[in-house]
Design an enzyme around this catalytic site. Structure first.
Site, PDB file in Angstrom:
ATOM      1  N   GLU A 164       0.865  -1.188   0.000  1.00 17.00           N
ATOM      2  CA  GLU A 164       0.000   0.000   0.000  1.00 17.00           C
ATOM      3  C   GLU A 164       0.894   1.228   0.000  1.00 17.00           C
ATOM      4  OE1 GLU A 164      -3.062   0.162   3.077  1.00 17.00           O
ATOM      5  OE2 GLU A 164      -2.803   2.331   3.205  1.00 17.00           O
ATOM      6  N   GLU A 169      -2.442  11.735   2.926  1.00 19.55           N
ATOM      7  CA  GLU A 169      -3.348  11.211   3.960  1.00 19.55           C
ATOM      8  C   GLU A 169      -3.197  11.994   5.260  1.00 19.55           C
ATOM      9  OE1 GLU A 169      -2.571   7.216   5.437  1.00 19.55           O
ATOM     10  OE2 GLU A 169      -4.703   6.902   5.755  1.00 19.55           O
TER      11      GLU A 169
END
Ligand SMILES: *[C@@H]1O[C@H](CO)[C@@H](O)[C@H](O)[C@H]1NC(C)=O
Ligand SMILES: *[C@@H]1O[C@H](CO)[C@@H](O)[C@H](O)[C@H]1NC(C)=O
Length: 343
Positions: A164, A169
């Site tokens: 990932e 974020e």
């Protein structure tokens, strides 16, 4: 799709965060050292019309609705959202294209939701899968606000083994971006891996038992996330993923290299990246493959829920969901995402 185990990852990741909205000095992903600001002069002085890369995919306007899939299952990270199907997202105007070509992905900011209820939102991922390349994402605005947890990321199969890559974020009203990798066993950041040691968050990329923090960096540029990002009309996040590793850059609006805007990118001419994950201690092909790009906005859940109280936000996260006003700013406004490959 992100697996349920990722929920555990975020719970661990989230717990050390303290004073998120108030201070940037003593939190888990504190940012020290690195000078994130770049001068416009330096960038404009370069005129790199030669790019080794070839444009592969240009996602813009309607292509976010047509070439990306809408995920409408319950949020694997336990957010208080109802992810919408494409038909419903379009009908409710949570996914649409403005007349200027900007794509908007929004959280519902017009419906009353009870305390602790779920709010409608959108999560999309590319139908196409990637095994590397140069990725350029140009955003005008990104979601932020108490309880809000947006991400621009990519993910492979069989999490965490397919890996990932979290390019953009964060949660609540934080001002600086986090760049994180999650992987299977055998991938780390080590001393000789690290280009910008000062802002390393954590060095172990692999999940082990309950330690699923991943490895990452935080940007030192206080325009790289949330409200300050939106105040300058956003900017560009670029990442280069190849056999050497993964490099990630943030360019505030007005400081975007000309070669990016002309779609002839030449990363060799760009400044030092904000994050660098070297293949010296992480075999890229082994740990990262068949990735879909993902854009989503969730609310509360494993990360934003766990950090809510310490972030300086009022009341509880469940109460925040019921406050429609907060979600006025929970919107992605996307100029484009382009992918490039070496011919
Ligand atoms: C950059 O290069 C192009 C192509 O050679 C040229 O047309 C343009 O004038 C150059 N721009 C600057 C600022 O030097
Ligand atoms: C709802 O959120 C807005 C924006 O953050 C805030 O100004 C307002 O005080 C909140 N209302 C309540 C009832 O908490």
């Amino acid at each position: 799709m992100m697996q349920a185990v990722f929920a555990a990852a975020l719970l661990i990741l989230a717990s050390p965060l303290e004073g998120l909205a108030n201070t940037h000095d003593n939190i888990h992903w504190s940012r020290h050292g690195q000078t994130g600001r770049r001068t416009t002069t330096t960038l404009q002085a370069r005129n790199n019309t030669e790019s080794p890369y070839k444009l592969e995919d240009l996602y813009r306007g309607e292509s976010f609705l047509n070439d990306w899939e809408f995920f409408s299952d319950p949020d694997p990270t336990h957010g208080l959202v109802n992810y919408q199907t494409k038909a419903n997202a379009v009908k409710k105007k949570l996914a649409f294209v403005q007349s200027d070509g900007t794509t908007v992905l929004a959280v519902d900011d017009f419906t009353d939701v009870p305390v602790g209820g779920n709010r409608d939102s959108v999560r999309i991922s590319t139908k196409k899968k990637y095994n590397g390349g140069l990725f350029i994402a140009d955003f005008w605005k990104m979601p932020h606000g108490c309880s809000v947890w947006p991400a621009y990321w990519s993910v492979g199969p069989n999490w965490p083994n397919g890996g990932e890559i979290d390019i953009l974020e964060g949660v609540h009203e934080q001002e600086t971006n986090s760049y994180t990798l999650h992987s299977g066993e055998g991938c780390t950041l080590s001393a000789n891996n690290v280009r910008i040691k000062a802002n390393v968050i954590h060095d172990r990329c692999a999940s082990s038992g309950s330690d699923n923090r991943g490895c990452g960096f935080s940007d030192s540029d206080e325009r790289s996330y949330g409200k300050p990002f939106n105040m300058i009309a956003g900017g560009v996040f670029a990442h280069l993923w190849n056999s050497q590793g993964i490099k990630m850059w943030f360019f505030p609006r007005g400081e975007v290299p000309a070669d990016i805007n002309t779609k002839k990118p030449n990363p060799d001419a760009w400044p030092t990246p904000s994050a660098f994950f070297s293949s010296k201690t992480c075999n890229m092909a082994e740990h990262f493959y068949e990735h879909s790009l993902v854009l989503d906005t969730t609310i509360c859940g494993d990360f934003a829920g766990a950090t809510y109280a310490s972030a300086g936000c009022p009341g509880t996260c469940e109460q925040a969901v019921a406050n429609t006003t907060i979600f006025k700013w929970a919107k992605w406004k996307i100029n484009y995402i382009a992918t490039y490959q070496l011919p």
